[in-house]
Motif scaffolding. Structure first.
Motif, PDB file in Angstrom:
ATOM      1  N   GLN A  92     -31.376  19.670  39.462  1.00  0.00           N
ATOM      2  CA  GLN A  92     -31.404  20.754  38.238  1.00  0.00           C
ATOM      3  C   GLN A  92     -29.923  21.308  38.431  1.00  0.00           C
ATOM      4  O   GLN A  92     -29.418  21.689  37.434  1.00  0.00           O
ATOM      5  CB  GLN A  92     -32.478  21.809  38.748  1.00  0.00           C
ATOM      6  CG  GLN A  92     -34.000  21.465  38.397  1.00  0.00           C
ATOM      7  CD  GLN A  92     -34.835  22.317  38.640  1.00  0.00           C
ATOM      8  OE1 GLN A  92     -34.831  23.176  39.289  1.00  0.00           O
ATOM      9  NE2 GLN A  92     -36.033  22.093  37.952  1.00  0.00           N
ATOM     10  N   GLU A  94     -27.151  19.803  39.323  1.00  0.00           N
ATOM     11  CA  GLU A  94     -26.334  18.911  38.764  1.00  0.00           C
ATOM     12  C   GLU A  94     -26.392  18.802  37.389  1.00  0.00           C
ATOM     13  O   GLU A  94     -25.479  19.209  36.527  1.00  0.00           O
ATOM     14  CB  GLU A  94     -26.748  17.372  39.378  1.00  0.00           C
ATOM     15  CG  GLU A  94     -26.197  17.213  40.687  1.00  0.00           C
ATOM     16  CD  GLU A  94     -24.651  17.266  40.602  1.00  0.00           C
ATOM     17  OE1 GLU A  94     -23.930  16.612  39.839  1.00  0.00           O
ATOM     18  OE2 GLU A  94     -24.320  17.542  41.643  1.00  0.00           O
ATOM     19  N   GLN A  95     -27.686  18.996  36.695  1.00  0.00           N
ATOM     20  CA  GLN A  95     -27.731  19.326  35.423  1.00  0.00           C
ATOM     21  C   GLN A  95     -27.119  20.410  34.754  1.00  0.00           C
ATOM     22  O   GLN A  95     -26.618  20.273  33.687  1.00  0.00           O
ATOM     23  CB  GLN A  95     -29.256  19.230  34.985  1.00  0.00           C
ATOM     24  CG  GLN A  95     -29.742  19.300  33.461  1.00  0.00           C
ATOM     25  CD  GLN A  95     -29.308  18.023  32.592  1.00  0.00           C
ATOM     26  OE1 GLN A  95     -29.569  16.857  33.183  1.00  0.00           O
ATOM     27  NE2 GLN A  95     -28.851  18.046  31.558  1.00  0.00           N
ATOM     28  N   ARG A  96     -27.193  21.456  35.376  1.00  0.00           N
ATOM     29  CA  ARG A  96     -26.491  23.010  35.092  1.00  0.00           C
ATOM     30  C   ARG A  96     -25.136  22.591  34.874  1.00  0.00           C
ATOM     31  O   ARG A  96     -24.574  23.011  34.069  1.00  0.00           O
ATOM     32  CB  ARG A  96     -27.128  23.871  36.190  1.00  0.00           C
ATOM     33  CG  ARG A  96     -26.373  25.358  35.674  1.00  0.00           C
ATOM     34  CD  ARG A  96     -26.704  26.400  36.539  1.00  0.00           C
ATOM     35  NE  ARG A  96     -26.071  26.177  37.669  1.00  0.00           N
ATOM     36  CZ  ARG A  96     -24.626  26.335  38.086  1.00  0.00           C
ATOM     37  NH1 ARG A  96     -24.047  26.574  37.025  1.00  0.00           N
ATOM     38  NH2 ARG A  96     -24.094  25.916  38.974  1.00  0.00           N
ATOM     39  N   ASP A  99     -24.329  20.463  32.091  1.00  0.00           N
ATOM     40  CA  ASP A  99     -24.211  21.339  30.884  1.00  0.00           C
ATOM     41  C   ASP A  99     -22.874  22.134  30.464  1.00  0.00           C
ATOM     42  O   ASP A  99     -22.424  22.195  29.630  1.00  0.00           O
ATOM     43  CB  ASP A  99     -25.439  22.219  30.891  1.00  0.00           C
ATOM     44  CG  ASP A  99     -26.790  21.254  30.647  1.00  0.00           C
ATOM     45  OD1 ASP A  99     -26.648  20.154  30.321  1.00  0.00           O
ATOM     46  OD2 ASP A  99     -27.787  21.645  30.937  1.00  0.00           O
TER      47      ASP A  99
END
Length: 134
Positions: A92, A94-96, A99
């Motif tokens: 999560q 890494e995803q942030r 983004d």
């Protein structure tokens, strides 16, 4: 099933007339009527078999949970559950970060396009002023 019905899956004058009319109006309707005449008595068994297979599939899927709908089930192994929670938190994060980088790149590209547009506009205005002065 009542075999004295007017539209039964058999070669009756009514079904033949509907089949011919179906082919005249729109050929898939005639084809559907032909299929009903030939295979209509098998539709009930087909429907029952389809319902049973769908019921089996639904019963198998009842235990599954969608990832976003509810918290994940615990496996019973505390070490594995802790590792899974840590990995999910890392993913999560890494995803942030991805983004944020995508947003930064988008704003950078917008700024580049704005600068290019401004340069082209300035060049146009300069050419226009030169042409007017002549």
């Amino acid at each position: 099933m009542n075999q004295s019905a007017l539209l039964r899956p058999d070669w009756t004058p009514a079904t033949v007339a509907l089949m011919v009319l179906g082919f005249v109006v729109f050929w898939p309707l005639g084809l559907a009527m032909l299929a009903y005449i030939l295979f209509g008595d098998r539709f009930n068994t087909f429907k029952e078999a389809a319902n049973l297979s769908v019921d089996d599939l639904v019963s198998k899927c009842r235990g599954w949970k969608t990832p976003g709908a509810s918290p994940m089930r615990e496996s019973g192994n505390v070490a594995f559950d802790d590792w899974r929670k840590a990995e999910l938190a890392r993913l999560q994060e890494e995803q942030r970060k991805l983004d944020e980088m995508r947003d930064e790149f988008s704003s950078y590209m917008r700024e580049l396009r704005r600068a290019k547009d401004q340069e082209e506009f300035d060049r146009f205005m300069q050419d226009r002023n030169l042409n007017r002065s002549k």
